[in-house]
Scaffold this active site. Structure first.
Site, PDB file in Angstrom:
ATOM      1  N   TYR A 137      -4.326   0.831   3.468  1.00  0.00           N
ATOM      2  CA  TYR A 137      -5.268  -0.222   3.079  1.00  0.00           C
ATOM      3  C   TYR A 137      -6.066  -0.708   4.305  1.00  0.00           C
ATOM      4  O   TYR A 137      -7.189  -1.174   4.175  1.00  0.00           O
ATOM      5  CB  TYR A 137      -4.526  -1.422   2.480  1.00  0.00           C
ATOM      6  CG  TYR A 137      -4.103  -1.303   1.024  1.00  0.00           C
ATOM      7  CD1 TYR A 137      -4.141  -0.087   0.338  1.00  0.00           C
ATOM      8  CD2 TYR A 137      -3.656  -2.430   0.323  1.00  0.00           C
ATOM      9  CE1 TYR A 137      -3.741  -0.011  -0.989  1.00  0.00           C
ATOM     10  CE2 TYR A 137      -3.262  -2.360  -1.002  1.00  0.00           C
ATOM     11  CZ  TYR A 137      -3.298  -1.141  -1.649  1.00  0.00           C
ATOM     12  OH  TYR A 137      -2.907  -1.074  -2.961  1.00  0.00           O
ATOM     13  N   GLY A 138      -5.423  -0.635   5.463  1.00  0.00           N
ATOM     14  CA  GLY A 138      -6.024  -1.190   6.680  1.00  0.00           C
ATOM     15  C   GLY A 138      -7.371  -0.579   7.036  1.00  0.00           C
ATOM     16  O   GLY A 138      -8.124  -1.136   7.818  1.00  0.00           O
ATOM     17  N   CYS A 160       2.485  -6.829   1.989  1.00  0.00           N
ATOM     18  CA  CYS A 160       1.527  -6.091   2.807  1.00  0.00           C
ATOM     19  C   CYS A 160       0.644  -7.114   3.524  1.00  0.00           C
ATOM     20  O   CYS A 160      -0.028  -7.921   2.856  1.00  0.00           O
ATOM     21  CB  CYS A 160       0.687  -5.209   1.883  1.00  0.00           C
ATOM     22  SG  CYS A 160      -0.640  -4.325   2.704  1.00  0.00           S
ATOM     23  N   ASN A 161       0.685  -7.113   4.844  1.00  0.00           N
ATOM     24  CA  ASN A 161      -0.134  -8.063   5.612  1.00  0.00           C
ATOM     25  C   ASN A 161      -1.614  -7.868   5.333  1.00  0.00           C
ATOM     26  O   ASN A 161      -2.373  -8.829   5.203  1.00  0.00           O
ATOM     27  CB  ASN A 161       0.095  -7.859   7.121  1.00  0.00           C
ATOM     28  CG  ASN A 161       1.480  -8.245   7.570  1.00  0.00           C
ATOM     29  OD1 ASN A 161       1.694  -9.311   8.110  1.00  0.00           O
ATOM     30  ND2 ASN A 161       2.457  -7.373   7.348  1.00  0.00           N
ATOM     31  N   THR A 162      -2.013  -6.604   5.232  1.00  0.00           N
ATOM     32  CA  THR A 162      -3.430  -6.291   5.045  1.00  0.00           C
ATOM     33  C   THR A 162      -3.923  -6.802   3.691  1.00  0.00           C
ATOM     34  O   THR A 162      -5.000  -7.398   3.594  1.00  0.00           O
ATOM     35  CB  THR A 162      -3.629  -4.760   5.144  1.00  0.00           C
ATOM     36  OG1 THR A 162      -2.907  -4.293   6.279  1.00  0.00           O
ATOM     37  CG2 THR A 162      -5.080  -4.396   5.280  1.00  0.00           C
ATOM     38  N   SER A 182       0.831  -1.201   0.000  1.00  0.00           N
ATOM     39  CA  SER A 182       0.000   0.000   0.000  1.00  0.00           C
ATOM     40  C   SER A 182       0.868   1.253   0.000  1.00  0.00           C
ATOM     41  O   SER A 182       0.348   2.347  -0.160  1.00  0.00           O
ATOM     42  CB  SER A 182      -0.873   0.008   1.251  1.00  0.00           C
ATOM     43  OG  SER A 182      -0.049   0.037   2.403  1.00  0.00           O
ATOM     44  N   CYS A 186       2.724  -5.594  10.313  1.00  0.00           N
ATOM     45  CA  CYS A 186       2.559  -4.648   9.204  1.00  0.00           C
ATOM     46  C   CYS A 186       3.955  -4.324   8.694  1.00  0.00           C
ATOM     47  O   CYS A 186       4.861  -4.063   9.502  1.00  0.00           O
ATOM     48  CB  CYS A 186       1.861  -3.390   9.711  1.00  0.00           C
ATOM     49  SG  CYS A 186       1.842  -2.037   8.523  1.00  0.00           S
ATOM     50  N   THR A 187       4.126  -4.351   7.380  1.00  0.00           N
ATOM     51  CA  THR A 187       5.477  -4.191   6.836  1.00  0.00           C
ATOM     52  C   THR A 187       6.018  -2.769   6.992  1.00  0.00           C
ATOM     53  O   THR A 187       7.211  -2.539   6.801  1.00  0.00           O
ATOM     54  CB  THR A 187       5.515  -4.599   5.347  1.00  0.00           C
ATOM     55  OG1 THR A 187       4.515  -3.843   4.633  1.00  0.00           O
ATOM     56  CG2 THR A 187       5.259  -6.077   5.175  1.00  0.00           C
TER      57      THR A 187
HETATM   58  N1  DGL Z   1       2.257  -2.386   4.882  1.00  0.00           N
HETATM   59  C1  DGL Z   1       0.866  -2.659   5.063  1.00  0.00           C
HETATM   60  C2  DGL Z   1       0.691  -3.920   5.923  1.00  0.00           C
HETATM   61  O1  DGL Z   1       1.567  -4.695   6.001  1.00  0.00           O
HETATM   62  C3  DGL Z   1       0.208  -1.459   5.561  1.00  0.00           C
HETATM   63  C4  DGL Z   1      -1.269  -1.580   5.513  1.00  0.00           C
HETATM   64  C5  DGL Z   1      -2.005  -0.318   5.317  1.00  0.00           C
HETATM   65  O2  DGL Z   1      -1.783   0.354   4.300  1.00  0.00           O
HETATM   66  O3  DGL Z   1      -2.848  -0.054   6.184  1.00  0.00           O
HETATM   67  O4  DGL Z   1      -0.300  -4.203   6.501  1.00  0.00           O
END
Ligand code: DGL
Length: 263
Positions: free
Chosen positions: A43-44, A74-76, A12, A184-185
């Protein structure tokens, strides 16, 4: 697709660069194309359908660029979209999930803290992983509301970020966690601040290295590993302010010039 085709990575925003760094350590000869959808971060806070739509858009861009594998850094996006992506596109995907399993095997207090976005913590995939790997462990969940926005703005070291982190972390310390999982990365950029807040006995765990290992493994298995020893030229695109992403890239010594692209 050949062995010299690039690895596509998307996030994201700027956070996925922490995964790219681990990939560059383990796979220094692979060319990378990095896509930061910062215009749509975080994105979250978005609905799962929107995260799926954005993840498909990012994937199609990277497929068009000729990528041989896609790392959803991205985890989300992984929790919301990886199943759809795997179903829809004929290319290997590597996702990233909070490192609950390693934390569960490292904890002595049987209390593991996890800091992640609202999207990740409310997802079914996260709960399945937690149920599977942390049966006898208490997971202390904390949403990192506002942190992605601050990191996207380049505020990894500000007073404001420190104050917000203290607000999130102190209750976890009171609950006697001895591992903190960064779900979260973006959050590895906060490690210096986190170390000032956490007791030295609390281990900070993130999944970047494991994702790089898995990427290497899948490339080997699919006979797509680049075995040449020429240094690659990487590409990095953002649809927001280039200088912000460039600062992160420089900090990690990823040696790539960021280009602006409307996508
Ligand atoms: N780097 C994204 C993750 O790992 C950030 C998510 C976001 O944009 O909220 O979740």
């Amino acid at each position: 697709m050949t062995t010299t085709s690039p690895i596509g990575i998307f996030d994201s925003g700027v956070g996925g660069t922490t995964v790219w760094k681990e990939i560059s350590k383990q796979l220094p000869n692979e060319q990378v194309i990095y896509l930061a959808d910062s215009k749509n971060a975080p994105y979250g806070e978005q609905k799962p359908e929107e995260i799926i739509r954005l993840s498909c858009k990012n994937t199609e861009f990277l497929i068009e660029k000729g990528c041989k594998i896609i790392v959803v850094a991205c985890n989300t996006a992984t929790t919301a979209a990886i199943a759809t992506l795997r179903q829809k596109y004929d290319i290997p995907f590597i996702g990233i999930e909070p490192a609950i399993k390693p934390a569960a095997s490292l904890t002595d207090t049987n209390r593991v803290g996890i800091l992640a976005t609202k999207g990740t913590l409310s997802s079914a995939l996260f709960h399945r992983t937690a149920d599977l790997h942390a049966k006898n462990i208490e997971i202390v969940e904390q949403r990192g509301d506002g942190l992605v926005e601050l990191i996207e703005a380049g505020e990894t070291n500000s007073e404001k970020t420190f104050a917000l982190l203290k607000k999130y972390i102190n209750p976890m310390i009171e609950k006697n966690i001895d591992c903190l999982v960064l779900g979260c990365t973006h959050y590895p950029y906060l490690i210096p601040q986190l170390k000032k807040i956490l007791p030295a006995s609390v281990k900070i765990i993130d999944s970047g290295e494991a994702v790089a290992r898995q990427t290497k493994h899948i490339l080997e298995k699919s006979s797509l590993l680049n075995t040449s020893d020429t240094k690659p030229i990487n590409f990095c695109y953002t649809n927001y302010k280039t200088h912000l992403l460039q600062d992160f890239i420089n900090k990690l010594e990823l040696n790539t010039r960021v280009e602006f692209l409307e996508f």
